[in-house]
Design an enzyme around this catalytic site. Structure first.
Site, mmCIF file in Angstrom:
data_model
loop_
_atom_site.group_PDB
_atom_site.id
_atom_site.type_symbol
_atom_site.label_atom_id
_atom_site.label_comp_id
_atom_site.label_asym_id
_atom_site.label_seq_id
_atom_site.Cartn_x
_atom_site.Cartn_y
_atom_site.Cartn_z
ATOM 1 N N GLY A 101 0.785 -1.235 0.000
ATOM 2 C CA GLY A 101 0.000 0.000 0.000
ATOM 3 C C GLY A 101 0.811 1.276 0.000
ATOM 4 O O GLY A 101 0.421 2.258 0.641
ATOM 5 N N SER A 102 1.923 1.317 -0.756
ATOM 6 C CA SER A 102 2.733 2.542 -0.771
ATOM 7 C C SER A 102 1.982 3.714 -1.402
ATOM 8 O O SER A 102 2.120 4.860 -0.960
ATOM 9 C CB SER A 102 4.058 2.295 -1.489
ATOM 10 O OG SER A 102 3.856 1.970 -2.848
ATOM 11 N N LEU B 109 -5.706 -6.332 -6.462
ATOM 12 C CA LEU B 109 -5.531 -7.308 -7.536
ATOM 13 C C LEU B 109 -6.795 -8.093 -7.896
ATOM 14 O O LEU B 109 -6.718 -9.060 -8.653
ATOM 15 C CB LEU B 109 -4.411 -8.294 -7.159
ATOM 16 C CG LEU B 109 -3.047 -7.648 -6.884
ATOM 17 C CD1 LEU B 109 -2.013 -8.702 -6.542
ATOM 18 C CD2 LEU B 109 -2.590 -6.808 -8.077
ATOM 19 N N LEU C 171 -10.755 -8.204 -9.534
ATOM 20 C CA LEU C 171 -11.634 -7.496 -10.460
ATOM 21 C C LEU C 171 -12.781 -6.858 -9.685
ATOM 22 O O LEU C 171 -13.409 -7.496 -8.835
ATOM 23 C CB LEU C 171 -12.196 -8.466 -11.505
ATOM 24 C CG LEU C 171 -13.050 -7.857 -12.619
ATOM 25 C CD1 LEU C 171 -12.206 -6.952 -13.505
ATOM 26 C CD2 LEU C 171 -13.695 -8.968 -13.457
ATOM 27 N N ILE C 172 -13.050 -5.597 -9.969
ATOM 28 C CA ILE C 172 -14.119 -4.870 -9.279
ATOM 29 C C ILE C 172 -15.465 -5.369 -9.804
ATOM 30 O O ILE C 172 -15.698 -5.392 -11.017
ATOM 31 C CB ILE C 172 -13.986 -3.361 -9.506
ATOM 32 C CG1 ILE C 172 -12.660 -2.866 -8.914
ATOM 33 C CG2 ILE C 172 -15.147 -2.613 -8.871
ATOM 34 C CD1 ILE C 172 -12.488 -3.129 -7.449
ATOM 35 N N ASN D 44 -8.179 3.455 -10.959
ATOM 36 C CA ASN D 44 -7.117 2.488 -10.742
ATOM 37 C C ASN D 44 -5.809 3.046 -11.286
ATOM 38 O O ASN D 44 -5.805 3.836 -12.240
ATOM 39 C CB ASN D 44 -7.437 1.172 -11.458
ATOM 40 C CG ASN D 44 -6.343 0.141 -11.252
ATOM 41 O OD1 ASN D 44 -5.942 -0.141 -10.122
ATOM 42 N ND2 ASN D 44 -5.848 -0.443 -12.329
ATOM 43 N N HIS E 266 -2.218 1.784 -12.924
ATOM 44 C CA HIS E 266 -1.578 0.631 -13.562
ATOM 45 C C HIS E 266 -0.141 1.013 -13.905
ATOM 46 O O HIS E 266 0.113 2.131 -14.367
ATOM 47 C CB HIS E 266 -2.336 0.244 -14.838
ATOM 48 C CG HIS E 266 -1.804 -0.981 -15.508
ATOM 49 N ND1 HIS E 266 -2.059 -2.251 -15.043
ATOM 50 C CD2 HIS E 266 -1.009 -1.133 -16.595
ATOM 51 C CE1 HIS E 266 -1.461 -3.130 -15.829
ATOM 52 N NE2 HIS E 266 -0.810 -2.476 -16.776
ATOM 53 N N ASP F 278 -8.367 -2.873 -16.803
ATOM 54 C CA ASP F 278 -7.544 -1.856 -17.479
ATOM 55 C C ASP F 278 -8.127 -1.320 -18.783
ATOM 56 O O ASP F 278 -7.385 -0.925 -19.687
ATOM 57 C CB ASP F 278 -6.140 -2.410 -17.762
ATOM 58 C CG ASP F 278 -5.456 -2.937 -16.513
ATOM 59 O OD1 ASP F 278 -5.691 -2.375 -15.434
ATOM 60 O OD2 ASP F 278 -4.689 -3.922 -16.626
#
Length: 306
Positions: A103-104, A181, A183-184, A198, A200, A241
């Protein structure tokens, strides 16, 4: 190039955006004399810019625009955001961040909210891994953590319907995926239209889609011989994506790069870009071109788009 303003930050409980039919909007103009400059307009409630132009010289020194069909009344915390010379009061937006790992990017956004760079607050963190670094950090900061989706053979975690209900209960304005990671689900995309984003680690549409995540992306970039890479922030739809691109950052691919060295440089650009986009979202600086392309209005120069 003509662009239409969309007003973000409305309650995500609304099934559709109230600006879909601008012709039916009715704006009430209340005129109030003031010694301040005629270019300073104070907006109350939710402002949707009509598809006409007004000359500031046509009005008294200060105007108050109020939309009669505002669907949400909320207390607003004062902040001034450049908008073609217009000042308006904005409430802090509530953010939900989704993570699966360290979670950076989440940390960068959270720290920016504390510093005031992002006019919002991280209200909740959602993760599919309860013990990941991002979830641990959120708990240390007192941020509520939700497990989604439900783990196999476990009673822990929320269903799609419960997740939507929980996010609405937190009055979430925007959802930011930061290394999530999974899928919503369609239910969430439909419940929060044009409000889920999101990041990417490649320049989409290249090196995106199912299976392209993490170090796999950077290996593919190097193997292709591409000279440039970098992060892409895009709207989330029902697929991996494929949503509309909102912002990109460019990072050169060096001749002696490994996947790890490239990943490190792209990640630095991710932290910077995501904070910039989060700030634009919270300041309602996203506009949509007539062809459906989203743009970010510059904070320094309202007539310039990124």
């Amino acid at each position: 190039m003509e662009a239409q303003n969309l007003s973000f930050g409305l309650s995500s409980t609304l099934p559709t955006s109230p600006i879909q039919n601008q012709k039916n909007l009715f704006f009430q103009i209340l005129l109030k004399p003031s010694s301040s400059s005629s270019n300073n307009l104070t907006l109350k409630g939710v402002f949707l810019k009509p598809h006409v132009s007004f000359s500031p010289k046509s009005f008294p020194s200060k105007e108050f625009f109020q939309c009669r069909n505002c669907l949400q009344r909320t207390e607003r915390e004062a902040t001034t955001v450049p908008d073609s010379g217009v000042s308006k009061e904005l409430r802090k937006k509530k953010l939900a961040v989704f993570v699966s790992g360290g979670g950076s990017n989440f940390r960068s956004i959270y720290e920016a909210t504390l510093e005031g760079t992002v006019h919002g607050e991280v209200a909740v963190l959602v993760t599919n891994k309860n013990d990941c670094g991002g979830a641990k950090y959120a708990r240390e900061q007192g941020i509520p953590v939700i497990l989604f989706p439900k783990a196999k053979n476990s009673s822990e975690g929320l269903s799609e319907e419960d997740l939507v209900g929980s996010l609405r209960a937190y009055n979430i304005d925007f959802i930011l995926l930061a290394g999530y990671l999974k899928l919503i689900p369609t239910e969430l995309v439909q419940a929060f239209p044009r409000s889920i984003f999101n990041i990417h680690p490649s320049l989409l549409p290249s090196f995106g889609g199912k299976g392209y995540y993490g170090i796999k992306v950077h290996k593919a970039v190097i193997a292709s011989g591409a000279r440039y890479s970098g992060p892409t922030i895009h709207y989330v739809d029902e697929h991996y994506d494929t949503g509309r691109i909102l912002a990109q950052g460019v990072v050169p691919v060096l001749a002696n790069d490994t996947a790890e060295t490239l990943a490190a440089r792209v990640l630095q650009e991710e932290h910077k870009l995501y904070v910039e986009v989060a700030a634009a979202l919270c300041e309602e600086r996203i506009v949509w071109r007539e062809d459906g392309v989203p743009l970010i209005r510059s904070k320094e120069d309202p007539n310039h788009y990124k």
